[in-house]
Design a protein around this motif. Sequence first.
Motif, PDB file in Angstrom:
ATOM      1  N   ARG A  68       0.829  -1.209   0.000  1.00 45.39           N
ATOM      2  CA  ARG A  68       0.000   0.000   0.000  1.00 45.39           C
ATOM      3  C   ARG A  68       0.864   1.259   0.000  1.00 45.39           C
ATOM      4  O   ARG A  68       0.561   2.237  -0.697  1.00 45.39           O
ATOM      5  N   LYS A  69       1.940   1.246   0.774  1.00 52.19           N
ATOM      6  CA  LYS A  69       2.795   2.432   0.851  1.00 52.19           C
ATOM      7  C   LYS A  69       3.512   2.693  -0.463  1.00 52.19           C
ATOM      8  O   LYS A  69       3.591   3.846  -0.912  1.00 52.19           O
ATOM      9  N   VAL A  70       4.047   1.644  -1.084  1.00 53.34           N
ATOM     10  CA  VAL A  70       4.759   1.843  -2.351  1.00 53.34           C
ATOM     11  C   VAL A  70       3.809   2.339  -3.432  1.00 53.34           C
ATOM     12  O   VAL A  70       4.113   3.294  -4.163  1.00 53.34           O
ATOM     13  N   LEU A  71       2.631   1.727  -3.534  1.00 52.47           N
ATOM     14  CA  LEU A  71       1.673   2.156  -4.553  1.00 52.47           C
ATOM     15  C   LEU A  71       1.197   3.585  -4.287  1.00 52.47           C
ATOM     16  O   LEU A  71       1.037   4.384  -5.216  1.00 52.47           O
ATOM     17  N   GLY A  72       0.992   3.920  -3.029  1.00 49.73           N
ATOM     18  CA  GLY A  72       0.568   5.279  -2.691  1.00 49.73           C
ATOM     19  C   GLY A  72       1.643   6.305  -2.974  1.00 49.73           C
ATOM     20  O   GLY A  72       1.369   7.391  -3.497  1.00 49.73           O
ATOM     21  N   ALA A  86       9.578   8.829  -8.759  1.00 52.97           N
ATOM     22  CA  ALA A  86       8.829   7.651  -9.200  1.00 52.97           C
ATOM     23  C   ALA A  86       9.792   6.558  -9.648  1.00 52.97           C
ATOM     24  O   ALA A  86       9.576   5.374  -9.374  1.00 52.97           O
ATOM     25  N   VAL A  87      10.865   6.961 -10.319  1.00 51.97           N
ATOM     26  CA  VAL A  87      11.869   6.000 -10.765  1.00 51.97           C
ATOM     27  C   VAL A  87      12.533   5.315  -9.571  1.00 51.97           C
ATOM     28  O   VAL A  87      12.796   4.109  -9.588  1.00 51.97           O
ATOM     29  N   ASP A  88      12.815   6.073  -8.518  1.00 52.80           N
ATOM     30  CA  ASP A  88      13.432   5.493  -7.325  1.00 52.80           C
ATOM     31  C   ASP A  88      12.545   4.449  -6.650  1.00 52.80           C
ATOM     32  O   ASP A  88      13.039   3.590  -5.923  1.00 52.80           O
ATOM     33  N   LEU A  89      11.254   4.527  -6.873  1.00 53.79           N
ATOM     34  CA  LEU A  89      10.317   3.580  -6.262  1.00 53.79           C
ATOM     35  C   LEU A  89      10.155   2.310  -7.084  1.00 53.79           C
ATOM     36  O   LEU A  89       9.444   1.391  -6.668  1.00 53.79           O
ATOM     37  N   THR A  90      10.785   2.248  -8.251  1.00 57.63           N
ATOM     38  CA  THR A  90      10.651   1.105  -9.134  1.00 57.63           C
ATOM     39  C   THR A  90      12.030   0.536  -9.472  1.00 57.63           C
ATOM     40  O   THR A  90      13.062   1.149  -9.204  1.00 57.63           O
ATOM     41  N   ARG A  91      12.033  -0.634 -10.108  1.00 63.61           N
ATOM     42  CA  ARG A  91      13.276  -1.281 -10.486  1.00 63.61           C
ATOM     43  C   ARG A  91      12.994  -2.232 -11.653  1.00 63.61           C
ATOM     44  O   ARG A  91      11.850  -2.493 -12.008  1.00 63.61           O
ATOM     45  N   ASP A  92      14.079  -2.723 -12.254  1.00 63.55           N
ATOM     46  CA  ASP A  92      13.985  -3.730 -13.306  1.00 63.55           C
ATOM     47  C   ASP A  92      13.056  -3.265 -14.434  1.00 63.55           C
ATOM     48  O   ASP A  92      13.071  -2.093 -14.792  1.00 63.55           O
ATOM     49  N   ALA A  93      12.255  -4.154 -14.988  1.00 63.41           N
ATOM     50  CA  ALA A  93      11.412  -3.773 -16.124  1.00 63.41           C
ATOM     51  C   ALA A  93      10.431  -2.671 -15.754  1.00 63.41           C
ATOM     52  O   ALA A  93      10.134  -1.789 -16.575  1.00 63.41           O
ATOM     53  N   GLN A  94       9.944  -2.666 -14.518  1.00 57.30           N
ATOM     54  CA  GLN A  94       8.956  -1.662 -14.132  1.00 57.30           C
ATOM     55  C   GLN A  94       9.555  -0.258 -14.132  1.00 57.30           C
ATOM     56  O   GLN A  94       8.837   0.721 -14.356  1.00 57.30           O
ATOM     57  N   LEU A 150      -1.070  -8.138 -11.297  1.00 56.58           N
ATOM     58  CA  LEU A 150      -0.215  -8.970 -10.465  1.00 56.58           C
ATOM     59  C   LEU A 150       1.115  -8.233 -10.347  1.00 56.58           C
ATOM     60  O   LEU A 150       1.744  -7.910 -11.355  1.00 56.58           O
ATOM     61  N   LEU A 151       1.521  -7.943  -9.121  1.00 61.56           N
ATOM     62  CA  LEU A 151       2.672  -7.095  -8.836  1.00 61.56           C
ATOM     63  C   LEU A 151       3.725  -7.883  -8.070  1.00 61.56           C
ATOM     64  O   LEU A 151       3.407  -8.834  -7.360  1.00 61.56           O
ATOM     65  N   VAL A 152       4.986  -7.461  -8.200  1.00 55.69           N
ATOM     66  CA  VAL A 152       6.065  -8.024  -7.385  1.00 55.69           C
ATOM     67  C   VAL A 152       6.860  -6.874  -6.785  1.00 55.69           C
ATOM     68  O   VAL A 152       7.284  -5.951  -7.504  1.00 55.69           O
ATOM     69  N   PHE A 153       7.070  -6.935  -5.484  1.00 57.14           N
ATOM     70  CA  PHE A 153       7.852  -5.934  -4.762  1.00 57.14           C
ATOM     71  C   PHE A 153       9.142  -6.586  -4.276  1.00 57.14           C
ATOM     72  O   PHE A 153       9.152  -7.749  -3.872  1.00 57.14           O
ATOM     73  N   GLN A 163      10.831  -1.668  -3.511  1.00 60.40           N
ATOM     74  CA  GLN A 163      10.524  -1.119  -4.827  1.00 60.40           C
ATOM     75  C   GLN A 163       9.582  -2.049  -5.579  1.00 60.40           C
ATOM     76  O   GLN A 163       9.569  -3.265  -5.362  1.00 60.40           O
ATOM     77  N   LEU A 164       8.824  -1.457  -6.478  1.00 62.42           N
ATOM     78  CA  LEU A 164       7.959  -2.223  -7.376  1.00 62.42           C
ATOM     79  C   LEU A 164       8.797  -2.650  -8.585  1.00 62.42           C
ATOM     80  O   LEU A 164       9.292  -1.800  -9.319  1.00 62.42           O
ATOM     81  N   GLY A 165       8.971  -3.954  -8.781  1.00 62.26           N
ATOM     82  CA  GLY A 165       9.832  -4.437  -9.852  1.00 62.26           C
ATOM     83  C   GLY A 165       9.117  -5.086 -11.004  1.00 62.26           C
ATOM     84  O   GLY A 165       9.709  -5.299 -12.071  1.00 62.26           O
ATOM     85  N   PHE A 166       7.839  -5.401 -10.814  1.00 58.14           N
ATOM     86  CA  PHE A 166       7.090  -6.117 -11.855  1.00 58.14           C
ATOM     87  C   PHE A 166       5.620  -5.777 -11.711  1.00 58.14           C
ATOM     88  O   PHE A 166       5.089  -5.711 -10.592  1.00 58.14           O
TER      89      PHE A 166
END
Length: 356
Positions: A68-72, A86-94, A150-153, A163-166
Amino acid sequence: MTRTMRVALVLLLFALAACSTGGGPPRRSPDAVPASAPATATPVPSASPSPTGDAPAVTPEDAAVIARKVLGAEDAARAWGAESYAVDLTRDAQRLFTVTAFKSTRMKPARYTWGAPRVLVPRLGRDRYPYWFAAVADRRDAQGRDRTALLVFMKEYPTSLWQLGFASLLYPGTKPPAVLLDREGYATALPTRDDSIAISPHLMAPLHATIAEEGPGGFAAGLIAAGPQTTGYFTEVGKEQPEAKGRGLLYDSIFAATTFPIFALRTTDGGGVIMYSLTRTTLRQVKTDNALGLVPVPRNVRWATGDRPVVRRKLRVEETQQYVTQVSRKGATTPAKVMGFDGTPTSVTSDMPIEE
């Protein structure tokens, strides 16, 4: 701005995401499923008692809060047009998806309302990094259209942020995978080279790329079910190539596995659900002089060519794709079935556009 300051702002975004203000994190969709609802995983009693040693690195309760925190926080960064955060909150393909979301909209990326995440948490030891978990969440766009994601953190190191990676979208009408849970509510992560399912996770992406290029007559045809993102791509390319040739153009589209992480969880039928990425590289190029200056630019990548509909000689588009695929247990004859997909152009190169 220094990385320390950037991390500090990301932490602030996390804090804002945890607050329930009107302009803060996304509100729940009216049809969102509570985090405790067993909509995506079916608990099955374990054959042996659950481990009773050290507490797992991430509990389902922890994971629900993190998701919830990452998505928010990511939504807050989108609302402010703060690409770097926003980039810092994500990684890899995401992360590539996020960069495109900003660049293709002149820094006004789409925002989404997220329902409560239903988490799928592997039992991981505290000394075993990276930590990761999956989640299923309902997503609503600005037009009110609902999809299930479907998400992967992931948390790579002790000092890393989550981070959100997928992130992939289940096909409309497709139920989330029935992930096997032990009596304490933990999922079973499958190793990358697991051989207890029909297709080992590390082979899924290469085989998927093969069927996309070779179609129903290719090597992978009996292993992966026909569908829009498998044999459908073969049909699409086969139709486009002669049409392009008739216009004096060369057209080709190549699929490949990526170096991004692969995630897999055991399902209740003894098989597994695999989450992985592909790239699709499409080339349009002048073949005869009469086509000079007439290389078409698809509408979804014109943001990268100054909104021009054509370029002079060549256009190369790389699309990053994220998939969710259900794989049967080893020995079963049912082919793997793609159940979720999302893709976006993440690299666009061309020669100089024609002069106006």
